[in-house]
Write a protein that holds these residues in place. Structure first.
Motif, PDB file in Angstrom:
ATOM      1  N   ILE A 101       0.866  -1.181   0.000  1.00  0.00           N
ATOM      2  CA  ILE A 101       0.000   0.000   0.000  1.00  0.00           C
ATOM      3  C   ILE A 101       0.897   1.223   0.000  1.00  0.00           C
ATOM      4  O   ILE A 101       1.808   1.338   0.823  1.00  0.00           O
ATOM      5  N   VAL A 102       0.654   2.125  -0.938  1.00  0.00           N
ATOM      6  CA  VAL A 102       1.380   3.395  -0.999  1.00  0.00           C
ATOM      7  C   VAL A 102       0.386   4.514  -0.729  1.00  0.00           C
ATOM      8  O   VAL A 102      -0.632   4.620  -1.401  1.00  0.00           O
ATOM      9  N   VAL A 103       0.679   5.335   0.268  1.00  0.00           N
ATOM     10  CA  VAL A 103      -0.198   6.446   0.633  1.00  0.00           C
ATOM     11  C   VAL A 103       0.521   7.756   0.347  1.00  0.00           C
ATOM     12  O   VAL A 103       1.635   7.977   0.821  1.00  0.00           O
ATOM     13  N   GLN A 104      -0.092   8.603  -0.455  1.00  0.00           N
ATOM     14  CA  GLN A 104       0.428   9.933  -0.733  1.00  0.00           C
ATOM     15  C   GLN A 104      -0.562  10.931  -0.152  1.00  0.00           C
ATOM     16  O   GLN A 104      -1.623  11.162  -0.715  1.00  0.00           O
ATOM     17  N   LYS A 105      -0.209  11.484   1.014  1.00  0.00           N
ATOM     18  CA  LYS A 105      -1.121  12.314   1.800  1.00  0.00           C
ATOM     19  C   LYS A 105      -2.355  11.495   2.160  1.00  0.00           C
ATOM     20  O   LYS A 105      -2.257  10.587   2.974  1.00  0.00           O
ATOM     21  N   THR A 106      -3.506  11.736   1.554  1.00  0.00           N
ATOM     22  CA  THR A 106      -4.704  10.942   1.894  1.00  0.00           C
ATOM     23  C   THR A 106      -5.135  10.059   0.732  1.00  0.00           C
ATOM     24  O   THR A 106      -6.244   9.525   0.747  1.00  0.00           O
ATOM     25  N   ASN A 107      -4.302   9.888  -0.263  1.00  0.00           N
ATOM     26  CA  ASN A 107      -4.609   9.015  -1.401  1.00  0.00           C
ATOM     27  C   ASN A 107      -3.927   7.664  -1.247  1.00  0.00           C
ATOM     28  O   ASN A 107      -2.771   7.589  -0.818  1.00  0.00           O
ATOM     29  N   VAL A 108      -4.626   6.613  -1.643  1.00  0.00           N
ATOM     30  CA  VAL A 108      -4.159   5.246  -1.427  1.00  0.00           C
ATOM     31  C   VAL A 108      -4.044   4.500  -2.754  1.00  0.00           C
ATOM     32  O   VAL A 108      -4.949   4.544  -3.585  1.00  0.00           O
ATOM     33  N   ILE A 109      -2.919   3.818  -2.942  1.00  0.00           N
ATOM     34  CA  ILE A 109      -2.709   2.934  -4.084  1.00  0.00           C
ATOM     35  C   ILE A 109      -2.424   1.536  -3.533  1.00  0.00           C
ATOM     36  O   ILE A 109      -1.542   1.366  -2.687  1.00  0.00           O
ATOM     37  N   PHE A 110      -3.176   0.537  -3.991  1.00  0.00           N
ATOM     38  CA  PHE A 110      -2.924  -0.848  -3.620  1.00  0.00           C
ATOM     39  C   PHE A 110      -2.015  -1.489  -4.669  1.00  0.00           C
ATOM     40  O   PHE A 110      -2.171  -1.233  -5.867  1.00  0.00           O
ATOM     41  N   THR A 111      -1.087  -2.327  -4.227  1.00  0.00           N
ATOM     42  CA  THR A 111      -0.175  -3.008  -5.145  1.00  0.00           C
ATOM     43  C   THR A 111      -0.045  -4.478  -4.746  1.00  0.00           C
ATOM     44  O   THR A 111      -0.344  -4.865  -3.612  1.00  0.00           O
ATOM     45  N   PHE A 112       0.424  -5.277  -5.687  1.00  0.00           N
ATOM     46  CA  PHE A 112       0.731  -6.683  -5.403  1.00  0.00           C
ATOM     47  C   PHE A 112       1.820  -7.137  -6.360  1.00  0.00           C
ATOM     48  O   PHE A 112       1.652  -7.089  -7.579  1.00  0.00           O
ATOM     49  N   LEU A 113       2.946  -7.543  -5.814  1.00  0.00           N
ATOM     50  CA  LEU A 113       4.054  -8.053  -6.617  1.00  0.00           C
ATOM     51  C   LEU A 113       3.983  -9.575  -6.612  1.00  0.00           C
ATOM     52  O   LEU A 113       4.123 -10.217  -5.574  1.00  0.00           O
ATOM     53  N   LYS A 114       3.751 -10.158  -7.797  1.00  0.00           N
ATOM     54  CA  LYS A 114       3.605 -11.601  -7.955  1.00  0.00           C
ATOM     55  C   LYS A 114       4.823 -12.141  -8.696  1.00  0.00           C
ATOM     56  O   LYS A 114       5.102 -11.736  -9.828  1.00  0.00           O
ATOM     57  N   VAL A 115       5.558 -13.043  -8.054  1.00  0.00           N
ATOM     58  CA  VAL A 115       6.803 -13.559  -8.626  1.00  0.00           C
ATOM     59  C   VAL A 115       6.852 -15.073  -8.464  1.00  0.00           C
ATOM     60  O   VAL A 115       6.731 -15.590  -7.353  1.00  0.00           O
ATOM     61  N   LYS A 116       7.050 -15.782  -9.557  1.00  0.00           N
ATOM     62  CA  LYS A 116       7.222 -17.231  -9.490  1.00  0.00           C
ATOM     63  C   LYS A 116       8.587 -17.560  -8.880  1.00  0.00           C
ATOM     64  O   LYS A 116       9.548 -16.792  -9.046  1.00  0.00           O
ATOM     65  N   PRO A 117       8.697 -18.690  -8.172  1.00  0.00           N
ATOM     66  CA  PRO A 117       9.969 -19.053  -7.518  1.00  0.00           C
ATOM     67  C   PRO A 117      11.155 -19.075  -8.480  1.00  0.00           C
ATOM     68  O   PRO A 117      12.243 -18.593  -8.146  1.00  0.00           O
ATOM     69  N   GLU A 118      10.946 -19.626  -9.676  1.00  0.00           N
ATOM     70  CA  GLU A 118      12.060 -19.697 -10.636  1.00  0.00           C
ATOM     71  C   GLU A 118      12.460 -18.302 -11.134  1.00  0.00           C
ATOM     72  O   GLU A 118      13.636 -18.038 -11.412  1.00  0.00           O
ATOM     73  N   SER A 119      11.481 -17.396 -11.236  1.00  0.00           N
ATOM     74  CA  SER A 119      11.778 -16.023 -11.655  1.00  0.00           C
ATOM     75  C   SER A 119      12.530 -15.287 -10.553  1.00  0.00           C
ATOM     76  O   SER A 119      13.477 -14.532 -10.809  1.00  0.00           O
ATOM     77  N   LEU A 120      12.093 -15.478  -9.314  1.00  0.00           N
ATOM     78  CA  LEU A 120      12.767 -14.847  -8.180  1.00  0.00           C
ATOM     79  C   LEU A 120      14.208 -15.325  -8.068  1.00  0.00           C
ATOM     80  O   LEU A 120      15.113 -14.541  -7.758  1.00  0.00           O
ATOM     81  N   GLU A 121      14.428 -16.599  -8.353  1.00  0.00           N
ATOM     82  CA  GLU A 121      15.787 -17.136  -8.289  1.00  0.00           C
ATOM     83  C   GLU A 121      16.689 -16.457  -9.319  1.00  0.00           C
ATOM     84  O   GLU A 121      17.863 -16.166  -9.035  1.00  0.00           O
ATOM     85  N   LYS A 122      16.153 -16.176 -10.494  1.00  0.00           N
ATOM     86  CA  LYS A 122      16.931 -15.465 -11.516  1.00  0.00           C
ATOM     87  C   LYS A 122      17.280 -14.057 -11.036  1.00  0.00           C
ATOM     88  O   LYS A 122      18.396 -13.580 -11.227  1.00  0.00           O
ATOM     89  N   ILE A 123      16.306 -13.381 -10.435  1.00  0.00           N
ATOM     90  CA  ILE A 123      16.539 -12.021  -9.924  1.00  0.00           C
ATOM     91  C   ILE A 123      17.585 -12.047  -8.802  1.00  0.00           C
ATOM     92  O   ILE A 123      18.419 -11.144  -8.690  1.00  0.00           O
ATOM     93  N   ARG A 124      17.556 -13.069  -8.010  1.00  0.00           N
ATOM     94  CA  ARG A 124      18.493 -13.162  -6.888  1.00  0.00           C
ATOM     95  C   ARG A 124      19.929 -13.408  -7.354  1.00  0.00           C
ATOM     96  O   ARG A 124      20.876 -12.842  -6.802  1.00  0.00           O
ATOM     97  N   ARG A 125      20.096 -14.257  -8.371  1.00  0.00           N
ATOM     98  CA  ARG A 125      21.439 -14.749  -8.694  1.00  0.00           C
ATOM     99  C   ARG A 125      22.093 -14.074  -9.900  1.00  0.00           C
ATOM    100  O   ARG A 125      23.314 -13.970  -9.966  1.00  0.00           O
ATOM    101  N   GLN A 126      21.316 -13.645 -10.883  1.00  0.00           N
ATOM    102  CA  GLN A 126      21.916 -13.119 -12.104  1.00  0.00           C
ATOM    103  C   GLN A 126      22.295 -11.652 -11.943  1.00  0.00           C
ATOM    104  O   GLN A 126      21.847 -10.974 -11.030  1.00  0.00           O
ATOM    105  N   LYS A 127      23.119 -11.181 -12.855  1.00  0.00           N
ATOM    106  CA  LYS A 127      23.608  -9.814 -12.783  1.00  0.00           C
ATOM    107  C   LYS A 127      22.591  -8.851 -13.406  1.00  0.00           C
ATOM    108  O   LYS A 127      21.790  -9.243 -14.258  1.00  0.00           O
ATOM    109  N   PRO A 128      22.629  -7.572 -13.003  1.00  0.00           N
ATOM    110  CA  PRO A 128      21.709  -6.589 -13.590  1.00  0.00           C
ATOM    111  C   PRO A 128      21.814  -6.559 -15.108  1.00  0.00           C
ATOM    112  O   PRO A 128      22.906  -6.579 -15.676  1.00  0.00           O
ATOM    113  N   GLY A 129      20.683  -6.544 -15.775  1.00  0.00           N
ATOM    114  CA  GLY A 129      20.665  -6.484 -17.226  1.00  0.00           C
ATOM    115  C   GLY A 129      20.704  -7.834 -17.905  1.00  0.00           C
ATOM    116  O   GLY A 129      20.474  -7.930 -19.105  1.00  0.00           O
TER     117      GLY A 129
END
Length: 349
Positions: A273-301
């Motif tokens: 949830i991101v609140v800017q003064k009295t405005n609210v934005i809901f978010t949800f980050l959905k990541v598959k385990p194999e995708s998260l593993e790539k983000i964890r181990r591989q280099k930027p780019g």
């Protein structure tokens, strides 16, 4: 406010090294987030909670009951664009004010709603009173609105468990082969296990432009649109917007979700949830385990996702909804009631 088609890829902090990964997510910028290959999906707050976050199933009867509760608890007397617009009379006592604006309401699903509503009303009353109080001395510090506490009181209406600083743990995770750390403004946690996170929350009072909300109150023109972006492009002429928020806010929010992901009540992702003064934005980050593993181990780019396997991380987000506006508040209430009802119902994930 920029649309997705207007998305800019310029860095907000002037970082010249595209592969540099700041260890603290508070220093992350948009050009870094672009390397995660995240696909952005606009959705509705209730749809996000029910179908994407989806802690457990809600029946049609339960959804109908949620709609009934929203009608009962919508606080119709409060319908303003900003705190500055709420009228205040010095002669009116708090007891009289809270009875007029926050009538007693009984809801079996929210046993403490009236008490929590009075607490929210008390803080709101004190905030407005302080805003209208003139400075007595020339060098007196102006009153600064504590939007974070105001939103914490608002969330308490739904009997959610909240963990705030200084007891808030620092999240640590491995991203692109490096350890990163992050600290949210506050967390919504599981009712029977404070280690498990329902949502990562952050409150941005204002952007870096010279705009502030201090007393004494200055009258502002009412916007013609029914939607009010609490931090607008007019207020921040040198800042481009991503998904309704400044790019640095978006980038740092994604960083926080990644950092706290291992503590989520759901393995598939984490809500925010991101609140800017009295405005609210809901978010949800959905990541598959194999995708998260790539983000964890591989280099930027070098992170490559296979479109045929739907490996791309998904970032669901909503428009901004102002919890001071009656119609917007109904949308927020419905999403938070769904979240609360799922938590109470059970954990069949």
């Amino acid at each position: 406010m920029c649309s997705l088609s207007d998305l800019t890829h310029s860095s907000s902090d002037g970082n010249s090294d595209d592969n540099d990964l700041p260890s603290d997510t508070s220093s992350w910028s948009l050009n870094l987030i672009d390397k995660f290959g995240i696909r952005k999906v606009l959705t509705d707050p209730f749809e996000l909670v029910r179908y994407e976050w989806s802690l457990c199933n809600l029946t049609d009867d339960e959804v109908f009951r949620i709609d009934e509760i929203v009608k009962i608890c919508s606080l119709p007397c409060i319908d303003f664009y900003s705190l500055e617009e709420i009228p205040f009379e010095n002669s009116k006592l708090y007891k009289q004010w809270v009875q007029e604006w926050f009538p007693k309401t009984t809801v079996k699903e929210l046993k403490l709603f009236s008490d929590n509503c009075e607490e929210f009303g008390y803080f709101l009353f004190d905030t407005i009173q302080q805003m209208h109080k003139p400075k007595e001395k020339e060098n007196e510090e102006p009153f600064e609105i504590d939007y974070q506490v105001l939103f914490e009181k608002f969330l308490k209406l739904f009997e959610l468990k909240i963990k705030v600083q200084p007891s808030l743990p620092t999240a640590r995770a491995t991203i692109f082969g490096q350890e990163i750390s992050s600290k949210a403004d506050f967390l919504c946690t599981k009712c029977d296990d404070p280690r498990k996170i329902l949502s990562v929350c952050e409150v941005k009072r204002k952007c870096l432009a010279a705009d502030s909300e201090f007393s004494p109150v200055k009258k502002k023109l009412r916007p013609s649109s029914s939607k009010l972006a609490t931090v607008s492009e007019e207020e921040c002429p040198n800042s481009s917007f991503v998904l309704g928020m400044p790019p640095n806010v978006y980038a740092q929010h994604v960083g926080k979700l990644l950092a706290y992901l291992e503590s989520s009540v759901l393995k598939k992702g984490l809500m925010g949830i991101v609140v800017q003064k009295t405005n609210v934005i809901f978010t949800f980050l959905k990541v598959k385990p194999e995708s998260l593993e790539k983000i964890r181990r591989q280099k930027p780019g070098s992170v490559k996702f296979d479109p045929s396997k739907n490996e791309e991380p998904l970032f669901f987000y909503t428009e901004q909804f102002n919890f001071l506006k009656c119609q917007d508040r109904k949308v927020i209430f419905k999403a938070l009631l769904a979240l609360r009802m799922m938590e109470v119902k059970g954990w069949d994930y």
